[in-house]
Design an enzyme around this catalytic site. Structure first.
Site, PDB file in Angstrom:
ATOM      1  N   CYS A   2      28.140 -12.777 -16.735  1.00 22.80           N
ATOM      2  CA  CYS A   2      29.103 -11.897 -17.238  1.00 22.80           C
ATOM      3  C   CYS A   2      29.526 -11.001 -16.102  1.00 22.80           C
ATOM      4  CB  CYS A   2      28.686 -11.348 -18.554  1.00 22.80           C
ATOM      5  SG  CYS A   2      28.208 -12.452 -19.696  1.00 22.80           S
ATOM      6  N   ASN A 102      27.441  -6.649 -20.855  1.00 22.26           N
ATOM      7  CA  ASN A 102      26.388  -7.525 -20.349  1.00 22.26           C
ATOM      8  C   ASN A 102      25.131  -7.531 -20.953  1.00 22.26           C
ATOM      9  OD1 ASN A 102      28.726  -8.090 -18.824  1.00 22.26           O
ATOM     10  ND2 ASN A 102      28.009  -7.445 -16.844  1.00 22.26           N
ATOM     11  N   GLY A 103      24.479  -8.695 -20.833  1.00 21.28           N
ATOM     12  CA  GLY A 103      23.077  -8.609 -21.471  1.00 21.28           C
ATOM     13  C   GLY A 103      23.066  -9.308 -22.840  1.00 21.28           C
ATOM     14  N   LYS A 489      20.759 -27.435  -3.968  1.00 22.30           N
ATOM     15  CA  LYS A 489      22.184 -27.450  -3.371  1.00 22.30           C
ATOM     16  C   LYS A 489      22.964 -28.575  -3.868  1.00 22.30           C
ATOM     17  CE  LYS A 489      22.289 -23.608  -1.702  1.00 22.30           C
ATOM     18  NZ  LYS A 489      21.491 -23.388  -2.810  1.00 22.30           N
TER      19      LYS A 489
END
Length: 612
Positions: A2, A102-103, A489
């Protein structure tokens, strides 16, 4: 995960907030929204599902929203599916409080039931709506203003949060609060900026304040005041961010990832120059003093993702050079294991952002048990950097692509320097070996540049295998640690299923997965065990595998076994990870490009994982 951006000043807020959100796209998101106050009690909110460009289109780049005070958000769905309704900002029932978050709020259900009993109605599935309405509840119940309302809400909320709030009664202020989720405040020219991460405001100011855990703040145009949970004002000193604002732009490259791959020589060189002075390894003031090193019993390296792979590589180097036992732990596992307190051991936490939730929890656990902690981070002023006993900063600059490249390479350098420093103090290497290792380290930037000059061959090979279904990476010792990063990757940006295996484990089950045409990448940089890995590659080739070999110039016998071979320059074998990882980064990148994927923002991933 976020992103939050906000602005209060003397210019239209919406374009600045949207620009800030665009700099945070790398954090991962599935919807976006913005709220702007126009200097009165009115607040206009616009939300969209999907990419930020949808919000740009819906607001004409922000030009359709009037007002000099605003907050915005890019959401990564946790509570509630991705939708316009669940997107932030969220509002209280009468629009008294508007907020973004956020969170994760762990006791959201308990708080929701409390608010339902007091007549609140909920329109979304999010925990954020509950937080906004909890602040509104305390604001109205006690009629005591934002300071006490926010403090009371913070005490009741369990979990992690970075909150940005606006109140109808106070249209010229933004209030912020945080616990375990990052938040940075910037001030310049009588205007104030807020964001989840520095790149969002780097264009406007380099003077920033970091809010500490369980603190909140009041933002006005050109000023900020901070408070603790008692409502007492807290004095803070500004921090100057040294990053170049241009480092957060693509600079003519098609993607941030390929730009950051090419920035690795500079990141490595800057990190070396910061930590080596007059041929002495100077990690920082009182960091790994001779006395601490001589008493050192063991080291535990704790990290997540690519940082964990750095730890795996560092383990081989430290144990071989310094003869100190090293254990490498995933932070998400370490934090739930019983710890043996040993003041003569050391826990090293590696995190690019310095905000990784599991790594932060592991750091706190180690400190609670009386174990000395050392952080290796890239972001100055981040939570892990502030809370660790000691910190070493990598000099990678801002890294925007979700798939790390230059931060990984800079972290490796710090791991090498720690190994060489410990080895010298404990006299497991002599002065001649120390000088030789130091000379080799300073050749790494030029050798990475040499590999990048030959990237066209990797691009050709990637286009040939863009339709691969399964890819296996095999190696032994340090080569296995390199394989771990190469496999990650590939899978994270090309969405090709790939796994890394210690080559000696193939016969213990894995070889049954080999089919005609399966791509197997062998990493062969360690001369002592190279022949054994070649034997393993012969085994899979006889079962139909297509072989790619990655080795050092001089080991030309590898070409007799593999179908495609790529080389890295010669270097002391302790440091081959710094070179061997580059072709594997390029392989993952070009596979993703060949498939037409969004390289910098892979699905379901975020740059900084700030929740469990």
């Amino acid at each position: 995960m976020c992103g939050i951006a906000g602005f209060i000043g003397h210019r239209p807020a919406a374009p600045i907030v949207l620009d800030g959100l665009s700099k945070l796209e790398y954090r991962g998101y599935d919807s976006a929204g913005i709220a702007i106050r126009n200097g009165s009690n009115d607040c206009e909110i616009v939300k969209t599902k999907g990419r930020l460009k949808n919000l740009y289109e819906k607001t004409d780049g922000g030009n359709s929203l009037e007002g000099n005070c605003g907050i915005g958000h890019t959401r990564w769905a946790t509570h509630g599916e991705p939708s316009e309704l669940n997107a932030h900002p969220h509002i209280s029932d009468d629009c008294n409080v508007v907020g973004v978050h956020n969170g994760i709020i762990e006791n959201y259900q308990e708080l929701k039931e409390k608010l339902l009993r007091h007549g609140y109605v909920f329109y979304s599935q999010t925990d954020t709506e509950i937080a906004v309405k909890l602040v509104d509840y305390y604001y109205k119940k006690y009629n005591i203003g934002p300071v006490d309302a926010i403090a009371k809400a913070m005490v009741r909320i369990r979990g992690s949060y970075a909150l940005a709030l606006m109140f109808k009664d106070i249209p010229d202020e933004i209030w912020v609060a945080r616990k375990d989720s990052p938040m940075v405040i910037g001030i310049a020219d009588g205007e104030t900026y807020l964001a989840s991460d520095v790149p969002a405001i780097l264009k406007y100011t380099r003077t920033v304040y970091y809010i500490d855990n369980l603190e909140f703040g009041r933002l006005r145009a050109g000023e900020a005041a901070f408070f603790n949970l008692n409502g007492d004002e807290v004095e803070k000193k500004p921090v100057t961010v040294e990053w170049d604002a241009k480092a957060a732009e693509r600079g003519g490259f098609e993607h941030f990832m390929i730009k950051e791959i090419h920035e690795q020589p500079t990141a490595v060189e800057n990190t070396l120059n910061a930590l080596v002075k007059d041929r002495q390894i100077v990690l920082g003031e009182n960091i790994l003093t001779d006395e601490q090193i001589e008493k050192l019993h063991s080291i535990t390296i704790v990290a997540c993702g690519s940082a964990w792979h750095v730890g795996m590589a560092a383990q081989y180097v430290i144990e071989d050079l310094a003869r100190v036992p090293v254990r490498v732990e995933l932070a998400s596992e370490y934090r739930y294991r019983p710890l043996m307190a040993d003041p003569d051991s050391l826990v090293i936490i590696i995190s690019q952002s310095g905000e990784t939730a599991d790594s932060l929890a592991a750091l706190r656990l180690a400190k609670e048990n009386g174990i000395p902690t050392l952080a290796i981070v890239n972001v100055i002023g981040s939570t892990i950097a502030r809370e660790a006993d000691k910190v070493i900063y990598t000099m990678a600059g801002p890294e925007i692509a979700v798939a790390t490249t230059k931060a990984y390479s800079a972290q490796l350098i710090v791991g090498y320097l720690i190994a060489v420093r410990i080895a010298k103090v404990r006299k497991t290497i002599d002065d001649a070996k120390y000088d030789q290792l130091l000379d080799e380290l300073f050749t790494i930037p030029a050798k990475i540049s040499k590999i990048l000059e030959d990237k066209d061959r990797i691009q050709w090979f990637a286009s040939k295998y863009a339709n691969a279904k399964d890819v296996f990476f095999i190696g032994r010792g340090l080569d296995y640690a390199i394989c771990l990063e190469g496999s990650l990757k590939m899978k994270e940006i090309s969405y090709i299923h790939s796994e890394a295996y210690a080559a000696g484990e193939l016969k213990h089950g894995t070889i049954s997965l080999i089919e005609d045409g399966t791509l197997v990448v062998g990493v062969l940089t360690q001369g002592r065990i190279l022949e054994k890995t070649v034997s393993n590659m012969v085994e899979v080739k006889s079962r139909g595998a297509y072989l790619m070999g990655l080795t050092t110039y001089g080991h030309y016998e590898v070409e007799d076994t593999v179908d495609f071979c790529t080389y890295i320059p010669k270097i002391d074998e302790h440091f081959t990870a710094s070179l061997a990882v580059v072709p594997l980064q390029l392989l993952g990148y070009y596979l993703s490009v060949s498939k037409g994927l969004d390289v910098d923002k892979p699905r379901n991933l975020a740059k900084s994982v700030t929740v469990e």
